[in-house]
Design a protein around this motif. Structure first.
Motif, mmCIF file in Angstrom:
data_model
loop_
_atom_site.group_PDB
_atom_site.id
_atom_site.type_symbol
_atom_site.label_atom_id
_atom_site.label_comp_id
_atom_site.label_asym_id
_atom_site.label_seq_id
_atom_site.Cartn_x
_atom_site.Cartn_y
_atom_site.Cartn_z
ATOM 1 N N VAL A 119 -0.863 -0.330 0.861
ATOM 2 C CA VAL A 119 0.453 0.303 0.776
ATOM 3 C C VAL A 119 0.403 1.677 1.431
ATOM 4 C CG1 VAL A 119 2.159 1.301 -0.812
ATOM 5 C CG2 VAL A 119 1.235 -0.976 -1.257
ATOM 6 N N ALA A 120 -0.638 2.451 1.132
ATOM 7 C CA ALA A 120 -0.779 3.789 1.699
ATOM 8 C C ALA A 120 -0.875 3.749 3.224
ATOM 9 C CB ALA A 120 -2.007 4.484 1.114
ATOM 10 N N GLN A 121 -1.486 2.697 3.751
ATOM 11 C CA GLN A 121 -1.629 2.554 5.198
ATOM 12 C C GLN A 121 -0.356 1.996 5.841
ATOM 13 O OE1 GLN A 121 -4.433 3.152 7.199
ATOM 14 N NE2 GLN A 121 -5.538 4.040 5.493
ATOM 15 N N GLY A 122 0.617 1.626 5.018
ATOM 16 C CA GLY A 122 1.856 1.073 5.532
ATOM 17 C C GLY A 122 1.738 -0.383 5.950
ATOM 18 N N LEU A 123 0.688 -1.041 5.492
ATOM 19 C CA LEU A 123 0.452 -2.434 5.860
ATOM 20 C C LEU A 123 1.031 -3.417 4.851
ATOM 21 C CD1 LEU A 123 -3.229 -1.987 7.020
ATOM 22 C CD2 LEU A 123 -1.199 -2.209 8.458
ATOM 23 N N LEU A 124 1.460 -2.889 3.714
ATOM 24 C CA LEU A 124 2.019 -3.708 2.645
ATOM 25 C C LEU A 124 3.160 -2.926 2.014
ATOM 26 C CD1 LEU A 124 1.390 -6.437 1.217
ATOM 27 C CD2 LEU A 124 0.026 -5.147 -0.400
ATOM 28 N N GLU A 125 4.237 -3.608 1.706
ATOM 29 C CA GLU A 125 5.390 -2.948 1.110
ATOM 30 C C GLU A 125 5.134 -2.667 -0.366
ATOM 31 O OE1 GLU A 125 9.987 -4.076 0.264
ATOM 32 O OE2 GLU A 125 9.164 -4.633 2.205
ATOM 33 N N ASP A 126 5.566 -1.502 -0.792
ATOM 34 C CA ASP A 126 5.419 -1.109 -2.191
ATOM 35 C C ASP A 126 6.610 -1.647 -2.973
ATOM 36 O OD1 ASP A 126 4.938 0.045 -4.630
ATOM 37 O OD2 ASP A 126 5.045 2.102 -3.934
ATOM 38 N N GLY A 127 6.359 -2.590 -3.854
ATOM 39 C CA GLY A 127 7.430 -3.197 -4.638
ATOM 40 C C GLY A 127 7.925 -2.327 -5.767
#
Length: 65
Positions: free
Chosen positions: A41-49
């Motif tokens: 999430v921090a790397q912007g590779l996964l969306e924070d739900g």
């Protein structure tokens, strides 16, 4: 490369390796998975739900409910 080093350090701290995967505690696995997901999430590779937002359903016009 920094992220992979971080993951390796976390795995070592939690005593996780391919050899211990089947016998690792649920807590250690959950902790490692949580740290991996947080980093993605921090790397912007996964969306924070858990982003702030309004997800309520429409209740109708005043007096309809």
């Amino acid at each position: 490369m920094e992220t992979l080093r971080y993951f390796a350090e976390q795995a070592k701290t939690l005593e996780l390796s391919p050899d211990t995967l089947d016998t690792a505690s649920e807590e250690a696995l959950r902790t490692f998975a949580s740290r991996v997901l947080q980093e993605l999430v921090a790397q912007g590779l996964l969306e924070d739900g858990s982003q702030v937002g309004c997800f309520t359903a429409y209740a109708g016009r005043s007096g309809d409910a």
